[in-house]
Design a protein around this motif. Structure first.
Motif, PDB file in Angstrom:
ATOM      1  N   TYR A 126       0.812  -1.202   0.000  1.00 50.14           N
ATOM      2  CA  TYR A 126       0.000   0.000   0.000  1.00 50.14           C
ATOM      3  C   TYR A 126       0.854   1.265   0.000  1.00 50.14           C
ATOM      4  CZ  TYR A 126      -4.202  -2.835   0.717  1.00 50.14           C
ATOM      5  OH  TYR A 126      -5.229  -3.725   0.557  1.00 50.14           O
ATOM      6  N   GLN A 127       1.991   1.222   0.677  1.00 50.36           N
ATOM      7  CA  GLN A 127       2.876   2.386   0.616  1.00 50.36           C
ATOM      8  C   GLN A 127       3.477   2.543  -0.777  1.00 50.36           C
ATOM      9  OE1 GLN A 127       5.320   3.368   4.325  1.00 50.36           O
ATOM     10  NE2 GLN A 127       4.769   1.219   4.713  1.00 50.36           N
ATOM     11  N   LEU A 130       0.791   4.219  -2.821  1.00 51.58           N
ATOM     12  CA  LEU A 130       0.715   5.644  -2.493  1.00 51.58           C
ATOM     13  C   LEU A 130       1.873   6.423  -3.115  1.00 51.58           C
ATOM     14  CD1 LEU A 130      -0.294   5.393   1.276  1.00 51.58           C
ATOM     15  CD2 LEU A 130      -1.726   6.272  -0.584  1.00 51.58           C
ATOM     16  N   MET A 165      -6.980   2.062  -1.723  1.00 53.36           N
ATOM     17  CA  MET A 165      -6.145   3.196  -1.344  1.00 53.36           C
ATOM     18  C   MET A 165      -6.749   4.511  -1.826  1.00 53.36           C
ATOM     19  SD  MET A 165      -3.635   2.399   0.578  1.00 53.36           S
ATOM     20  CE  MET A 165      -4.980   1.457   1.323  1.00 53.36           C
ATOM     21  N   LEU A 169      -8.163   7.595   0.669  1.00 49.44           N
ATOM     22  CA  LEU A 169      -7.757   9.000   0.549  1.00 49.44           C
ATOM     23  C   LEU A 169      -8.973   9.899   0.359  1.00 49.44           C
ATOM     24  CD1 LEU A 169      -4.676   8.582  -1.821  1.00 49.44           C
ATOM     25  CD2 LEU A 169      -4.603   9.191   0.616  1.00 49.44           C
ATOM     26  N   ILE A 230      -2.607   1.615   7.950  1.00 56.45           N
ATOM     27  CA  ILE A 230      -2.350   2.532   6.830  1.00 56.45           C
ATOM     28  C   ILE A 230      -2.741   3.962   7.191  1.00 56.45           C
ATOM     29  CG2 ILE A 230      -3.270   3.196   4.565  1.00 56.45           C
ATOM     30  CD1 ILE A 230      -0.963   1.280   4.391  1.00 56.45           C
ATOM     31  N   ILE A 234      -0.207   7.132   6.924  1.00 55.96           N
ATOM     32  CA  ILE A 234      -0.486   8.346   6.152  1.00 55.96           C
ATOM     33  C   ILE A 234      -0.296   9.578   7.027  1.00 55.96           C
ATOM     34  CG2 ILE A 234      -2.331   9.664   5.013  1.00 55.96           C
ATOM     35  CD1 ILE A 234      -3.369   6.982   3.898  1.00 55.96           C
ATOM     36  N   ARG A 235      -0.698   9.485   8.259  1.00 54.78           N
ATOM     37  CA  ARG A 235      -0.547  10.639   9.159  1.00 54.78           C
ATOM     38  C   ARG A 235       0.903  10.852   9.577  1.00 54.78           C
ATOM     39  NH1 ARG A 235      -5.966   8.596  11.262  1.00 54.78           N
ATOM     40  NH2 ARG A 235      -7.408  10.098  10.312  1.00 54.78           N
ATOM     41  N   LYS A 237       3.770   9.601   8.010  1.00 50.59           N
ATOM     42  CA  LYS A 237       4.719   9.743   6.909  1.00 50.59           C
ATOM     43  C   LYS A 237       4.480  10.990   6.076  1.00 50.59           C
ATOM     44  CE  LYS A 237       6.730   7.140   3.055  1.00 50.59           C
ATOM     45  NZ  LYS A 237       6.761   5.827   2.354  1.00 50.59           N
ATOM     46  N   TYR A 238       3.198  11.348   5.878  1.00 49.66           N
ATOM     47  CA  TYR A 238       2.862  12.455   4.981  1.00 49.66           C
ATOM     48  C   TYR A 238       2.314  13.681   5.701  1.00 49.66           C
ATOM     49  CZ  TYR A 238       3.164   8.564   1.687  1.00 49.66           C
ATOM     50  OH  TYR A 238       3.588   7.471   0.984  1.00 49.66           O
ATOM     51  N   VAL A 241      -3.606  13.377   5.380  1.00 53.88           N
ATOM     52  CA  VAL A 241      -4.038  13.294   3.988  1.00 53.88           C
ATOM     53  C   VAL A 241      -3.817  14.617   3.252  1.00 53.88           C
ATOM     54  CG1 VAL A 241      -6.447  13.936   4.437  1.00 53.88           C
ATOM     55  CG2 VAL A 241      -5.892  12.462   2.480  1.00 53.88           C
ATOM     56  N   TYR A 244      -0.341  14.614   2.032  1.00 53.48           N
ATOM     57  CA  TYR A 244      -0.194  13.749   0.855  1.00 53.48           C
ATOM     58  C   TYR A 244      -0.710  14.445  -0.399  1.00 53.48           C
ATOM     59  CZ  TYR A 244      -0.620   9.768  -2.295  1.00 53.48           C
ATOM     60  OH  TYR A 244      -0.511   8.933  -3.377  1.00 53.48           O
TER      61      TYR A 244
END
Length: 265
Positions: A126-127, A130, A165, A169, A230, A234-235, A237-238, A241, A244
């Motif tokens: 999934y990463q 993304l 995915m 988002l 996931i 997302i929170r 790493k990015y 949302v 991202y």
């Protein structure tokens, strides 16, 4: 028709289109501010290449005008699954896969990972989606920003991973509650259940899947804990949302607010 009467998932999310698997509306969900996602405007599904004549009529009645196909070109060729023409529907090719993901060596390696550590394998996959699907996801979100009155459907092969995915988002950027994002993802287990025996029979005929069957079964799951992890990634790493959208989709606050105004009641 599949339903889930005992959860907070909208009832019923699934629709009946003959020849299309795992198709459901992504609407009716509640945001943290109490707003509601518009129903019957965004749909998700698995492959639509086996749609029947009756299914085409049902599709027309559903009012879908645009279909975004996330499958890779070689995936469509290898599985002989080109999407047929559907009157009044524009099919947009929008590959959202991992490079070389469908060559036998790559598939075998992934299946081994799913067999030994299912959750970790999903998080890696999934990463990668993304990271590599930004251009495709931007195309679809731009359409949602500019044409909010055009009912659309997004799909891949099973309607689970690439589609999952994108829909995660979409729901996150609207501010949908985490519990409902997680439940919506997990619905794919119910969506695929009626055709799972057909899918397994199909993949049993392909050597790389037959030889890595435990990994194949694990790869077919859509467990709540996978989406839970996931959302956290997302929170972390990015920066969420919105982060991202800005870094990978090149969409700003104005774009995000327009999408929210388009799809929230």
């Amino acid at each position: 028709m599949l339903v889930n009467a005992e959860s907070s998932i909208p009832y019923p999310p699934f629709v009946d289109i003959e020849g299309v698997i795992n198709i459901r509306s992504v609407g009716g969900y509640t945001t943290s501010t109490g707003r509601v996602v518009k129903p019957n405007i965004i749909y998700r599904s698995g492959d639509v290449s086996s749609i029947t004549e009756r299914g085409r009529e049902q599709f027309t009645q559903l009012g879908v005008h645009v279909v975004f196909d996330f499958r890779a070109d070689n995936e469509i060729k290898d599985y002989d699954s080109a999407t047929p023409a559907i009157e009044g529907v524009r099919i947009i090719r929008a590959p959202a896969g991992i490079p070389n993901a469908f060559d036998p060596v790559s598939i075998a390696m992934r299946l081994k990972k799913y067999e030994t550590n299912e959750l970790e394998a999903f998080l890696v996959t999934y990463q990668e989606i993304l990271e590599t699907a930004g251009e495709t996801f931007r195309k679809v979100f731009t359409h949602l920003r500019d044409y909010p009155d055009q009912t659309c459907l997004v799909h891949c092969t099973a309607g689970k991973d690439r589609t999952g995915m994108f829909i995660a988002l979409f729901m996150m950027v609207l501010g949908v509650l985490d519990t409902q994002v997680i439940q919506e993802y997990a619905l794919t287990s119910a969506g695929l259940a009626p055709v799972f025996h057909l899918l397994t029979r199909k993949f049993q005929n392909i050597a790389v899947f037959r030889d890595n069957w435990k990994g194949m079964i694990a790869m077919g799951t859509s467990k709540p804990e996978t989406m839970t992890a996931i959302l956290q990634i997302i929170r972390e790493k990015y920066g969420g949302v919105e982060g991202y959208f800005k870094t990978h989709l090149q969409m700003d606050e104005q774009d995000i607010e327009k999408i929210r105004s388009n799809y929230l009641l």
